[in-house]
Design an enzyme around this catalytic site. Structure first.
Site, PDB file in Angstrom:
ATOM      1  N   ASP A  37       1.105  -1.161  -0.014  1.00 30.12           N
ATOM      2  CA  ASP A  37      -0.187  -0.087  -0.044  1.00 30.12           C
ATOM      3  C   ASP A  37       1.015   1.417  -0.003  1.00 30.12           C
ATOM      4  O   ASP A  37       1.979   1.292   0.565  1.00 30.12           O
ATOM      5  CB  ASP A  37      -1.101   0.037   1.131  1.00 30.12           C
TER       6      ASP A  37
ATOM      7  N   ASN B  40     -11.288  -2.512  -4.933  1.00 29.57           N
ATOM      8  CA  ASN B  40     -10.206  -1.722  -6.108  1.00 29.57           C
ATOM      9  C   ASN B  40     -10.816  -1.438  -7.331  1.00 29.57           C
ATOM     10  O   ASN B  40     -10.549  -0.684  -8.087  1.00 29.57           O
ATOM     11  CB  ASN B  40      -8.748  -2.074  -6.173  1.00 29.57           C
TER      12      ASN B  40
HETATM   13  C1  IPE Z   1      -5.542  -2.924  -0.079  1.00 28.47           C
HETATM   14  O1  IPE Z   1      -4.855  -1.449  -0.496  1.00 28.47           O
HETATM   15  C2  IPE Z   1      -5.466  -3.371  -1.330  1.00 28.47           C
HETATM   16  C3  IPE Z   1      -4.315  -3.730  -1.867  1.00 28.47           C
HETATM   17  C4  IPE Z   1      -3.005  -3.206  -1.740  1.00 28.47           C
HETATM   18  C5  IPE Z   1      -4.223  -4.192  -3.250  1.00 28.47           C
HETATM   19  P1  IPE Z   1      -6.081  -0.076  -0.451  1.00 28.47           P
HETATM   20  O2  IPE Z   1      -5.379   1.152  -0.596  1.00 28.47           O
HETATM   21  O3  IPE Z   1      -7.173  -0.586  -1.486  1.00 28.47           O
HETATM   22  O4  IPE Z   1      -6.793  -0.300   0.908  1.00 28.47           O
HETATM   23  P2  IPE Z   1      -7.562   0.629   1.802  1.00 28.47           P
HETATM   24  O5  IPE Z   1      -8.867   1.386   0.927  1.00 28.47           O
HETATM   25  O6  IPE Z   1      -6.692   1.811   2.255  1.00 28.47           O
HETATM   26  O7  IPE Z   1      -8.234   0.091   2.902  1.00 28.47           O
HETATM   27  C1  IPE Z   2      -1.559   0.267  -3.448  1.00 26.91           C
HETATM   28  O1  IPE Z   2      -1.350   1.761  -3.368  1.00 26.91           O
HETATM   29  C2  IPE Z   2      -1.755  -0.364  -4.694  1.00 26.91           C
HETATM   30  C3  IPE Z   2      -3.433  -0.850  -4.943  1.00 26.91           C
HETATM   31  C4  IPE Z   2      -4.005  -0.733  -4.214  1.00 26.91           C
HETATM   32  C5  IPE Z   2      -3.575  -1.336  -6.447  1.00 26.91           C
HETATM   33  P1  IPE Z   2      -2.608   2.570  -3.550  1.00 26.91           P
HETATM   34  O2  IPE Z   2      -3.035   3.116  -4.816  1.00 26.91           O
HETATM   35  O3  IPE Z   2      -3.490   2.223  -2.563  1.00 26.91           O
HETATM   36  O4  IPE Z   2      -1.936   4.004  -2.799  1.00 26.91           O
HETATM   37  P2  IPE Z   2      -2.468   4.927  -1.700  1.00 26.91           P
HETATM   38  O5  IPE Z   2      -2.986   4.185  -0.576  1.00 26.91           O
HETATM   39  O6  IPE Z   2      -3.420   5.636  -2.320  1.00 26.91           O
HETATM   40  O7  IPE Z   2      -1.358   5.949  -1.283  1.00 26.91           O
HETATM   41 MG    MG Z   3      -4.079   2.477  -0.662  1.00 27.36          MG
END
Ligand code: IPE
Ligand code: IPE
Ligand code: MG
Length: 247
Positions: free
Chosen positions: A21, A69
């Protein structure tokens, strides 16, 4: 003594799960688009896979795309899918070379056809490998996994192939997408968020949680080593008292 030397080989987790993340925030800090963060995350994935395989970890599960997602802007979802296709294509040779077997968990039938084909090819090409199993969680969520297991169990009961009294915790686990894999002993989450985000809900009943403020694109092998050292310093009591464990 290097960080790696501090890791006790006899006390390694068999299965490490990672919530990768912070890509969006990493890009934003640099004035870039979110997708720049996703592209920059590939190095972190490569380092983590290589680092885990080198140590002899048996299963590494990476949360790459959650069911939730799909609700991101279409532009970002498309870019993530394209990135997935190109990365798998490029990395298959390295997986083969490193004796790593690729598997997936999740509703992969909802991915674009091109992703499904790349995944299929990479899984077929690595299916005979005997080293680490790399599990990509794609269109995965813990509640989906539990619900699909219940559905399969219900159908088997209806067909007379399974008796309700034979359903226990072990049996239930064999209907989950992770059937045959040990539960993860360690979960690493980057970007400081203190939540599970619908990842392996059933499987993480007793998983040790390791949360780092690092954003995923900055994660490197030494950070994996740090997480493993922290894990090895924990006392896993499983409900017992500390005294019972040292006896
Ligand atoms: C969790 O990250 C899912 C993945 C890393 C694929 P998110 O960024 O989607 O999670 P939330 O929304 O902060 O809980
Ligand atoms: C994790 O990084 C990747 C996926 C969930 C696919 P994010 O895209 O959630 O990055 P932040 O949390 O918005 O910084
Ligand atoms: Mg995220």
């Amino acid at each position: 003594m290097s960080l790696r030397d501090k890791i006790e080989q006899h006390n390694l987790p068999k299965h490490v799960a990672v919530i990768m993340d912070g890509n969006g925030r990493w890009a934003k800090q640099r004035g870039g688009m979110r997708i720049f963060g996703h592209q920059s995350a590939i190095t972190a994935v490569r380092e983590t896979v290589e680092g885990a395989a080198e140590l002899g970890i048996e299963y590494l599960t990476l949360y790459a795309f959650s069911t939730e997602n799909w609700n991101r802007p279409q532009f970002e979802v498309n870019a993530l899918m394209q990135l997935l296709v190109s990365t798998i294509g490029k990395e298959t040779a390295t997986l083969k070379k490193n004796n790593i077997r690729l598997q997936t968990i999740g509703q992969t039938e909802s991915l674009p056809g091109s992703c499904q084909r790349e995944l299929r090819e990479a899984m077929d090409a690595t299916s005979q490998n005997t080293g680490m199993t790399l599990v990509l969680a794609l269109s995965y969520s813990g509640r989906w996994d539990i619900a699909q297991a219940v559905k399969k169990i219900g159908m088997e009961i209806q067909a007379g192939k399974l008796q309700p009294e034979d359903v226990n915790e072990n049996k239930f686990g064999s209907y989950l997408a992770t059937a045959g894999m040990p539960d993860p002993e360690l979960l690493i989450r980057t970007s400081g968020e203190q939540r599970i985000s619908n990842f392996l809900l059933w499987q993480m009943a007793y998983t040790e949680l390791y949360i780092t403020d690092l954003l995923w694109p900055d994660f490197r092998k030494e950070h994996l080593h740090e997480a493993l050292i922290a894990y090895q310093a924990r006392e896993r009591r499983f409900g017992k008292t500390s005294e019972q464990l040292t006896k």
